[in-house]
Design a protein around this motif. Sequence first.
Motif, short mmCIF file in Angstrom:
data_model
loop_
_atom_site.label_atom_id
_atom_site.label_comp_id
_atom_site.label_asym_id
_atom_site.label_seq_id
_atom_site.Cartn_x
_atom_site.Cartn_y
_atom_site.Cartn_z
N SER A 195 -4.00 -3.94 -2.66
CA SER A 195 -2.89 -2.99 -2.75
C SER A 195 -1.73 -3.60 -3.52
O SER A 195 -1.69 -4.80 -3.79
N SER A 196 -0.76 -2.75 -3.80
CA SER A 196 0.46 -3.17 -4.45
C SER A 196 1.56 -3.38 -3.42
O SER A 196 1.46 -2.94 -2.28
N ARG A 203 5.57 -2.55 -3.06
CA ARG A 203 6.68 -1.77 -3.62
C ARG A 203 7.94 -2.10 -2.86
O ARG A 203 7.95 -2.13 -1.63
N PHE A 205 2.31 4.51 -11.02
CA PHE A 205 1.03 3.87 -11.31
C PHE A 205 0.43 4.34 -12.63
O PHE A 205 -0.29 3.58 -13.30
N GLU A 252 -4.97 2.10 -7.03
CA GLU A 252 -4.30 1.86 -5.75
C GLU A 252 -5.03 2.58 -4.64
O GLU A 252 -5.32 3.77 -4.73
N GLY A 256 0.82 -1.21 0.00
CA GLY A 256 0.00 0.00 0.00
C GLY A 256 0.85 1.25 0.00
O GLY A 256 0.79 2.05 0.93
N CYS A 292 5.26 7.66 -6.74
CA CYS A 292 4.33 6.53 -6.81
C CYS A 292 3.20 6.79 -7.80
O CYS A 292 2.82 5.90 -8.57
N HIS A 338 -5.49 -0.34 -12.68
CA HIS A 338 -5.43 -0.66 -11.25
C HIS A 338 -5.58 0.64 -10.48
O HIS A 338 -4.87 1.61 -10.74
N ILE A 394 1.51 -5.71 -8.54
CA ILE A 394 0.13 -5.22 -8.45
C ILE A 394 -0.81 -6.42 -8.35
O ILE A 394 -0.47 -7.52 -8.79
#
Length: 196
Positions: free
Chosen positions: A191-192, A194, A32, A49, A8, A28, A47, A96
């Motif tokens: 969420s992604s 990272r 995205f 986020e 996230g 970020c 996507h 993702i």
Amino acid sequence: MGFELTVGPLDGIDEPGADEDSGWFEHCLDMFAVVNEHLASLGLPPHTEPRSVPAGAYLGYRQPLLELLELDAMLPDELRGTFDQVLMAGVGALFIPVDLPEPVWLEADGDGLWLGSVPRLLFQSAWLQRLVGEESWYDLEFATALYGALLDQPLEGFPKELQLMEGGGTAGAALSETLCCAAINAYETNSSIRIC
């Protein structure tokens, strides 16, 4: 040697004081935007986020980089493609919650990033736990069931039988545990992940 793993990455962007981290959030958002361009090129929806995630979302500071290098050196050539998501889980990676068949390199605002898939990362990490002979509650059956629930279809092209690494071994054990935990949190919060 290690890296920071965040689930996230946009968490807190709308909260008071977020301007202190404006550089991170701008980075970020740019990232995205590039990811969504790539998804559009594949005919996939964008996507979105989340701007906040429930308490308990995973933020980890670990030192799995050396373990990743050790795993990379130990894996037989025929398994490298099998664990492509795990092997790219280093600095500059973004996962993702979308099924992407393989990692892809993207350019975002002058920086590059490896883009991967949360469900495939979860599945491969759980397989790796079994491959190295480590006990974990992130077992293969759980990951397989979760992957099926995520995609409403089985994962194709994954070997049905994998032999344990010769002599068991610990290469990848803590790394796969860390990645499983992060992938489950990402799944639960849409969420992604990272990695910096």
